[in-house]
Write a protein that holds these residues in place. Structure first.
Motif, PDB file in Angstrom:
ATOM      1  N   ARG A  61     -47.836  67.291 111.024  1.00 55.03           N
ATOM      2  CA  ARG A  61     -46.397  67.522 111.181  1.00 55.03           C
ATOM      3  C   ARG A  61     -45.632  67.250 109.902  1.00 55.03           C
ATOM      4  O   ARG A  61     -44.539  67.798 109.717  1.00 55.03           O
ATOM      5  CB  ARG A  61     -45.868  66.642 112.313  1.00 55.03           C
ATOM      6  CG  ARG A  61     -46.413  67.032 113.677  1.00 55.03           C
ATOM      7  CD  ARG A  61     -45.784  66.209 114.789  1.00 55.03           C
ATOM      8  NE  ARG A  61     -46.267  66.631 116.101  1.00 55.03           N
ATOM      9  CZ  ARG A  61     -45.882  66.075 117.252  1.00 55.03           C
ATOM     10  NH1 ARG A  61     -45.017  65.063 117.248  1.00 55.03           N
ATOM     11  NH2 ARG A  61     -46.367  66.524 118.402  1.00 55.03           N
ATOM     12  N   THR A  62     -46.171  66.425 109.031  1.00 53.29           N
ATOM     13  CA  THR A  62     -45.473  66.137 107.775  1.00 53.29           C
ATOM     14  C   THR A  62     -45.751  67.196 106.719  1.00 53.29           C
ATOM     15  O   THR A  62     -44.821  67.701 106.072  1.00 53.29           O
ATOM     16  CB  THR A  62     -45.897  64.757 107.241  1.00 53.29           C
ATOM     17  OG1 THR A  62     -45.595  63.765 108.223  1.00 53.29           O
ATOM     18  CG2 THR A  62     -45.160  64.429 105.962  1.00 53.29           C
ATOM     19  N   LEU A  63     -47.012  67.567 106.555  1.00 61.53           N
ATOM     20  CA  LEU A  63     -47.377  68.479 105.478  1.00 61.53           C
ATOM     21  C   LEU A  63     -47.101  69.942 105.800  1.00 61.53           C
ATOM     22  O   LEU A  63     -47.011  70.755 104.878  1.00 61.53           O
ATOM     23  CB  LEU A  63     -48.857  68.303 105.124  1.00 61.53           C
ATOM     24  CG  LEU A  63     -49.246  66.977 104.474  1.00 61.53           C
ATOM     25  CD1 LEU A  63     -50.714  66.999 104.098  1.00 61.53           C
ATOM     26  CD2 LEU A  63     -48.390  66.687 103.254  1.00 61.53           C
ATOM     27  N   ARG A  64     -47.000  70.275 107.079  1.00 67.34           N
ATOM     28  CA  ARG A  64     -46.777  71.694 107.386  1.00 67.34           C
ATOM     29  C   ARG A  64     -45.419  72.155 106.870  1.00 67.34           C
ATOM     30  O   ARG A  64     -45.249  73.333 106.527  1.00 67.34           O
ATOM     31  CB  ARG A  64     -46.886  71.940 108.889  1.00 67.34           C
ATOM     32  CG  ARG A  64     -45.699  71.476 109.701  1.00 67.34           C
ATOM     33  CD  ARG A  64     -45.891  71.765 111.183  1.00 67.34           C
ATOM     34  NE  ARG A  64     -44.682  71.445 111.944  1.00 67.34           N
ATOM     35  CZ  ARG A  64     -43.712  72.317 112.159  1.00 67.34           C
ATOM     36  NH1 ARG A  64     -43.821  73.547 111.676  1.00 67.34           N
ATOM     37  NH2 ARG A  64     -42.646  71.969 112.843  1.00 67.34           N
ATOM     38  N   LEU A  65     -44.453  71.255 106.772  1.00 67.04           N
ATOM     39  CA  LEU A  65     -43.158  71.615 106.224  1.00 67.04           C
ATOM     40  C   LEU A  65     -43.203  71.708 104.695  1.00 67.04           C
ATOM     41  O   LEU A  65     -42.331  72.327 104.096  1.00 67.04           O
ATOM     42  CB  LEU A  65     -42.100  70.582 106.629  1.00 67.04           C
ATOM     43  CG  LEU A  65     -41.877  70.415 108.139  1.00 67.04           C
ATOM     44  CD1 LEU A  65     -40.840  69.333 108.401  1.00 67.04           C
ATOM     45  CD2 LEU A  65     -41.452  71.727 108.770  1.00 67.04           C
ATOM     46  N   LYS A  66     -44.217  71.111 104.101  1.00 65.47           N
ATOM     47  CA  LYS A  66     -44.340  71.137 102.650  1.00 65.47           C
ATOM     48  C   LYS A  66     -45.240  72.265 102.159  1.00 65.47           C
ATOM     49  O   LYS A  66     -44.997  72.849 101.102  1.00 65.47           O
ATOM     50  CB  LYS A  66     -44.912  69.798 102.159  1.00 65.47           C
ATOM     51  CG  LYS A  66     -44.066  68.588 102.481  1.00 65.47           C
ATOM     52  CD  LYS A  66     -42.833  68.534 101.629  1.00 65.47           C
ATOM     53  CE  LYS A  66     -42.066  67.240 101.839  1.00 65.47           C
ATOM     54  NZ  LYS A  66     -40.870  67.156 100.964  1.00 65.47           N
ATOM     55  N   ILE A  67     -46.290  72.547 102.921  1.00 66.35           N
ATOM     56  CA  ILE A  67     -47.297  73.511 102.472  1.00 66.35           C
ATOM     57  C   ILE A  67     -47.041  74.907 103.027  1.00 66.35           C
ATOM     58  O   ILE A  67     -47.202  75.908 102.328  1.00 66.35           O
ATOM     59  CB  ILE A  67     -48.703  73.016 102.865  1.00 66.35           C
ATOM     60  CG1 ILE A  67     -49.006  71.700 102.129  1.00 66.35           C
ATOM     61  CG2 ILE A  67     -49.763  74.054 102.534  1.00 66.35           C
ATOM     62  CD1 ILE A  67     -50.362  71.125 102.452  1.00 66.35           C
TER      63      ILE A  67
END
Length: 287
Positions: free
Chosen positions: A238-244
């Protein structure tokens, strides 16, 4: 014819004591040796300007050297950026630890910004920080030493190997993620420090698992570590999907395409690697 009477004694020159009053009309003043007083006077005149100039030059040279050192140090270790990642307080640390263990009820995972700059971690629970990863790493080493000590396997060499092994695996993980992001050509604002922070959050679950193993045996270790592994997997996804992922995916709309699928697979691979490292670095500590 009278001759002047000569005395048997040579006439001694008149000696004038230093500091005695001087007659201005005395012609001998024109020929007195004043070299010592002149040199001392000139030294007194020159000593203050020279020392002041040396002090000014030395201080300017020191400030210039310090400025160059700060610039070169900031090139390799961004000190100004590191201050942002340690801007935490007690409330943030408590909430972030709860989020790492129970990420299921959290809805908003977007980092808040203020004038195109992310706010400090103490104002946003979603912001990455380095305080928890650093303290988690140190606490993990201490807990590992405690676990080895209860099994009569403690030694400084083994503890050093444990610490160096965990650090090497962390570096390998971050380098692998950086290489994967480069190969997939992901345009993201993730920095190396962000990746270190996200990779370091798993130490919290590792500590929980080892402590549960010390208190309740291997069954407690496996159950608590399983819970923490699932939690860190969900947190990382949930954290990295907004970044990647792409901006469309960040808004909640999955865009079908080969590039976005690669990004999705990369996000899942990073999240899946966290439980693997957690088990690999802790299973030998509990018996």
């Amino acid at each position: 014819m009278e001759y002047p009477v000569q005395s048997g004694f040579r006439q001694q020159p008149e000696v004038r004591m230093r500091g005695a009053p001087v007659d201005p009309g005395d012609p001998r003043l024109l020929f007195d040796d004043t070299s010592a007083g002149g040199i001392g006077h000139r030294q007194a005149l020159l000593s203050d300007p020279v020392s002041n100039l040396a002090m000014v030059y030395g201080s300017s040279l020191a400030s210039h050297g310090r400025e160059m050192m700060d610039q070169n140090l900031d090139r390799f270790i961004p000190i100004s950026k590191l201050k942002y990642y340690f801007a935490v307080d007690t409330v943030y640390v408590g909430k972030k630890l709860g989020l790492l263990v129970f990420p299921y009820m959290h809805d908003n995972w977007e980092v808040s910004y203020q004038q195109d700059t992310p706010v400090a971690p103490r104002f946003d629970i979603n912001a990455p920080d380095l305080y928890i990863p650093v303290m988690g790493f140190i606490t993990y080493i201490l807990v590992a030493g405690l676990a080895l000590g209860t099994q009569n396997r403690f030694s400084p060499e083994i503890l050093g190997i444990q610490a160096s092994s965990a650090l090497v695996w962390l570096i390998i993980e971050v380098l692998a993620v950086l290489l994967s992001l480069y190969l997939v050509t992901v345009n993201t604002d993730l920095t190396t420090i962000d990746l270190v922070a996200f990779s370091g959050y798993k130490y919290v679950g590792m500590i929980v698992g080892v402590i549960a193993g010390l208190l309740f045996g291997r069954m407690g270790y496996h159950l608590s570590l399983l819970w923490c592994c699932v939690s860190i997997f969900v947190f990382t996804i949930r954290t990295l999907r907004l970044k990647i992922l792409s901006e469309a995916a960040a808004e909640g709309r999955l865009v079908r395409g080969a590039k976005n699928q690669l990004r999705m697979y990369l996000t899942m691979a990073i999240a899946a690697a966290q439980p693997v490292f957690m088990y690999w670095l802790t299973f030998h500590l509990v018996r």
